[in-house]
Design a protein around this motif. Sequence first.
Motif, PDB file in Angstrom:
ATOM      1  N   UNK A   1       8.370   7.645  -8.440  1.00  0.00           N
ATOM      2  CA  UNK A   1       8.506   7.709  -6.992  1.00  0.00           C
ATOM      3  C   UNK A   1       7.379   6.920  -6.337  1.00  0.00           C
ATOM      4  N   UNK A   2       7.747   6.077  -5.379  1.00  0.00           N
ATOM      5  CA  UNK A   2       6.781   5.345  -4.560  1.00  0.00           C
ATOM      6  C   UNK A   2       7.160   5.567  -3.101  1.00  0.00           C
ATOM      7  N   UNK A   3       6.162   5.815  -2.272  1.00  0.00           N
ATOM      8  CA  UNK A   3       6.412   6.041  -0.852  1.00  0.00           C
ATOM      9  C   UNK A   3       5.401   5.248  -0.037  1.00  0.00           C
ATOM     10  N   UNK A   4       5.909   4.457   0.885  1.00  0.00           N
ATOM     11  CA  UNK A   4       5.057   3.663   1.769  1.00  0.00           C
ATOM     12  C   UNK A   4       4.514   4.572   2.880  1.00  0.00           C
ATOM     13  N   UNK A   5       3.461   4.155   3.561  1.00  0.00           N
ATOM     14  CA  UNK A   5       2.959   4.945   4.703  1.00  0.00           C
ATOM     15  C   UNK A   5       3.983   4.986   5.845  1.00  0.00           C
ATOM     16  N   UNK A   6       3.934   6.047   6.602  1.00  0.00           N
ATOM     17  CA  UNK A   6       4.823   6.231   7.748  1.00  0.00           C
ATOM     18  C   UNK A   6       4.459   5.228   8.849  1.00  0.00           C
TER      19      UNK A   6
ATOM     20  N   UNK B   1       0.873  -1.172   0.000  1.00  0.00           N
ATOM     21  CA  UNK B   1       0.000   0.000   0.000  1.00  0.00           C
ATOM     22  C   UNK B   1       0.911   1.223   0.000  1.00  0.00           C
ATOM     23  N   UNK B   2       0.748   2.064  -1.011  1.00  0.00           N
ATOM     24  CA  UNK B   2       1.594   3.242  -1.132  1.00  0.00           C
ATOM     25  C   UNK B   2       0.842   4.475  -0.663  1.00  0.00           C
ATOM     26  N   UNK B   3       1.542   5.309   0.066  1.00  0.00           N
ATOM     27  CA  UNK B   3       0.994   6.570   0.536  1.00  0.00           C
ATOM     28  C   UNK B   3       1.047   7.615  -0.573  1.00  0.00           C
ATOM     29  N   UNK B   4       2.070   7.464  -1.448  1.00  0.00           N
ATOM     30  CA  UNK B   4       2.270   8.411  -2.534  1.00  0.00           C
ATOM     31  C   UNK B   4       2.916   7.672  -3.702  1.00  0.00           C
TER      32      UNK B   4
END
Length: 190
Positions: free
Chosen positions: A35-40, A23-26
């Motif tokens: 760019x892929x960013x996971x949740x904090x 699940x990507x936050x962004x």
Amino acid sequence: MKILLYSLLFFEMLTFAQPTNCIYDYEENTEQNNIKSMPEVLMHERIFGSTYSYLFFTLQNNNGVPLLKVNFLDKSKDFLPSLSLLKNSRITIQLLNGKIVTLINALEEDTYSKLIYDNNENTNIRILEGNFLFTKSNFEELQFSPISLIRIQFLAENKDYVLQKELQSETLKTTYKPESYFIEQLKCVL
């Protein structure tokens, strides 16, 4: 016998071919950026008197380069001194299998914390962010062994964070699994 062998091979393929629940936050996919960013995720929480300290991790992939974004958040009615990451700061991770993994600072310059005063709650807030790079040898170890300890090198000191298998945050009212963070999340940014 052949049928038994084929069924065992088919079963093995099914267990390894399970989809990853990433699940990507962004996410941003353009011609210039991928760019892929996971949740904090909360990795460590410390509450002592009127002082609250948090350590958050976010895994990112920036144009094929996996990064670990680290956020430090402190909140206190008392004075909070500045906190700094130097360009040569490191994160050292001790795994439960006894191996040590080191991440290096991704920035070419020193990073200093932001100090904010919250008038509503009469508290001081300190925020510090850093980005750290993995080395090729780090990936395998982090994917297969849980974390026991994280040491972060700051300007004036080293701070150790002993991780729990399960962390039930008192303030965020959420349960996290910091010990297995890389096992569960790293595959999503590689």
